[in-house]
Design an enzyme around this catalytic site. Structure first.
Site, PDB file in Angstrom:
ATOM      1  CG  HIS A 161       4.323  -1.202  95.128  1.00 27.97           C
ATOM      2  ND1 HIS A 161       4.412  -0.936  93.775  1.00 27.97           N
ATOM      3  CD2 HIS A 161       5.592  -1.516  95.518  1.00 27.97           C
ATOM      4  CE1 HIS A 161       5.657  -1.095  93.373  1.00 27.97           C
ATOM      5  NE2 HIS A 161       6.402  -1.449  94.415  1.00 27.97           N
ATOM      6  CG  HIS A 165       7.622  -5.730  96.034  1.00 27.04           C
ATOM      7  ND1 HIS A 165       7.950  -6.055  94.737  1.00 27.04           N
ATOM      8  CD2 HIS A 165       7.702  -4.372  96.113  1.00 27.04           C
ATOM      9  CE1 HIS A 165       8.200  -4.937  94.055  1.00 27.04           C
ATOM     10  NE2 HIS A 165       8.057  -3.904  94.864  1.00 27.04           N
ATOM     11  CE1 TYR A 176      11.826  -5.079  92.531  1.00 29.01           C
ATOM     12  CE2 TYR A 176      13.952  -4.137  93.118  1.00 29.01           C
ATOM     13  CZ  TYR A 176      12.590  -4.007  92.914  1.00 29.01           C
ATOM     14  OH  TYR A 176      11.996  -2.781  93.122  1.00 29.01           O
ATOM     15  CD  GLU A 185       8.999  -1.881  91.633  1.00 32.08           C
ATOM     16  OE1 GLU A 185       8.120  -1.004  91.633  1.00 32.08           O
ATOM     17  OE2 GLU A 185       9.416  -2.410  92.673  1.00 32.08           O
ATOM     18  CG  ASP A 258      15.436   1.400  89.323  1.00 33.55           C
ATOM     19  OD1 ASP A 258      15.276   0.807  90.407  1.00 33.55           O
ATOM     20  OD2 ASP A 258      14.501   1.717  88.572  1.00 33.55           O
ATOM     21  CG  HIS A 263      11.436   1.442  90.743  1.00 30.83           C
ATOM     22  ND1 HIS A 263      12.584   0.828  91.209  1.00 30.83           N
ATOM     23  CD2 HIS A 263      10.487   1.213  91.677  1.00 30.83           C
ATOM     24  CE1 HIS A 263      12.328   0.267  92.372  1.00 30.83           C
ATOM     25  NE2 HIS A 263      11.071   0.477  92.689  1.00 30.83           N
TER      26      HIS A 263
HETATM   27 ZN   LIG Z   1       8.367  -1.969  94.364  1.00 33.91          ZN
END
Ligand SMILES: [Zn+2]
Lengths: 347, 94
Positions: A161, A165, A176, A185, A258, A263
């Site tokens: 993961h 990115h 983002y 994500e 967030d 997320h």
């Molecule tokens: Zn991430």
């Protein structure tokens, strides 16, 4: 030889280059020029104009922050060095290798920048640090607090993961925040899961589709941090509460926290990918993963919405005999209703 | 409500984001003049009007509130006086 990188990070250049307002025209033009001059470039250039790769061997460097926060910290394992005996450092080294293997063997990609960039990582970051992240240059892993989380290198999907990115920064440069951030994500989860499946030789039906198995301590009621197959079901714990991820647009979370729920809402495109992969069957990296990978390299806006990304995946899927399956998956998670879905362009 | 027990200062830290996307919240209430006096310098030292930087993927996001002041900060910006304030709240509340 290290790959030469400019001072302005590529994602920022891409962001500036994408600005359309007149008052940014000069900066945008300069950024476009800088991007086109870069020896290492993202997916907007056609593969055939890519400069020849001279030195693209896998190169890894794992560092130890020794519970501080200065990066990268002390080098503990370079490429080809023997195991250190430190579990976190060796897991990071092996995890970088497994991630590289998926992209190199299945998609012909040599590192995140496709020019052999050294994979940098740091373990033992901070004290009881409950996180892992990509800082624009390298991957960083905490040890966890020991009560809720153990070390963040324990799951191969987490390592895959974080490295993804980096890949996204070198390709689509998805901003983002909000929907483009949730796509960022989700794509990191998609390839994190595929790295694990590729390493284990699992088919879509055999895979768990869980992200971060083994990160929680035994105290926590939950098997993982996220479930791509069933978003919202990965954990349900007295202290942590219930996994809040939606798996359908009806439950899309509007929030400023967030970075706009990146997320949380990633559960929706995660579920779409899971549907494509299980519908097609076999090894998920072969067709479903390739469609997502080629979409990343395509002409995607850095601020792409779910719908724009979905359209781009359908267009790529036309070349893989999978457009109907991909279209159906996005409909199933509510990104399109039957009436708003783009019709097949193959006729 | 009893005036004596009205908090003079409430400092709240809400942390979201991070790889796990878990929300954590810590809060301290200064109910006496002495307590408030101890917290104010930490609050005043922070650049509340500074422009927030961009976050890096999976970085924590901190929302810090002190009475009517509020700031949202990416993890990489939580250093210096911000780090002192955030750590003090987390340590006092934990
Ligand atoms: Zn991430």
């Amino acid at each position: 030889m290290e790959t030469i990188r400019g001072i302005v990070p590529p994602y920022l250049l891409r962001h500036i280059a994408g600005l359309e307002e007149d008052r940014f025209a000069t900066a945008a033009e300069a950024a476009r020029r800088a991007l086109s001059e870069r020896p290492v470039h993202g997916g907007h250039a056609h593969p055939s104009v890519r400069p020849p790769v001279v030195d693209a061997e896998l190169r890894r460097k794992v560092h130890d922050a020794e519970n501080g926060t200065d990066l990268p910290g002390r080098l503990v394992r370079g490429e080809g060095d023997p195991a250190t005996g430190d579990v976190a450092a060796d897991e990071a080294y092996d995890g970088f290798g497994a991630t590289d293997a998926l992209f190199r063997q299945q998609y012909g990609r040599t590192s995140m920048d496709d020019a052999g960039l050294t994979l940098l990582g740091t373990v033992h970051y901070g004290v009881a640090y409950d996180n892992a992240f990509w800082d624009g240059t390298q991957m960083v892993f905490g040890d966890g607090d020991g009560e809720i989380f153990g070390r963040f290198t324990a799951s191969l999907s987490v390592i895959g993961h974080e490295l993804t990115h980096g890949l996204i920064e070198y390709t689509a440069g998805l901003v983002y925040r909000d929907q483009s951030g949730a796509l960022n994500e989700s794509i990191a989860d998609v390839f994190g899961a595929l790295v694990e499946q590729h390493a284990a030789g699992q088919t879509a039906d055999e895979a768990s589709w869980l992200i971060g198995v083994g990160l929680f301590t035994d105290e926590v009621e939950g098997e993982a941090l996220r479930s791509m197959a069933a978003p919202g079901t990965a954990y349900d714990d007295d202290v942590l509460g219930k996994d809040p991820q939606p798996g359908h647009m009806d439950d899309f979370v509007e929030t400023t926290q967030d970075n706009g729920g990146v997320h949380l809402n990633s559960g929706i495109p995660n579920k779409a990918f899971h549907l494509v992969a299980t519908e097609l069957g076999g090894h998920a990296w072969e067709v479903a993963g390739r469609i997502w990978y080629e979409t990343l390299l395509g002409d995607l806006s850095p601020r792409a919405t779910f719908e724009q990304f979905a359209q781009a995946t359908v267009a790529v899927a036309e070349n893989h005999d999978a457009a109907d399956v991909v279209r159906g998956a996005w409909q199933a998670v509510g990104v399109w209703t039957n009436s708003t879905s783009p019709s097949s362009s193959s006729g | 409500m009893d005036e004596l027990h009205q908090p003079l200062l409430v400092v709240r830290v809400i942390r979201t984001g991070g790889f796990a996307g878990l929300r954590r919240q810590w809060e301290v209430e200064a109910t006496s003049e002495d307590e408030a006096q101890a917290w104010w310098p930490l609050v005043e030292a922070c650049p509340w009007d500074a422009t927030p930087a961009d976050n890096h993927p999976d970085g924590f996001v901190y929302e810090v509130q002190a009475n009517d002041r509020e700031a949202t900060l990416p993890e990489r910006q939580v250093d210096g006086p911000w780090r002192e304030l955030v750590d003090a709240v987390v340590d006092s509340a934990s």
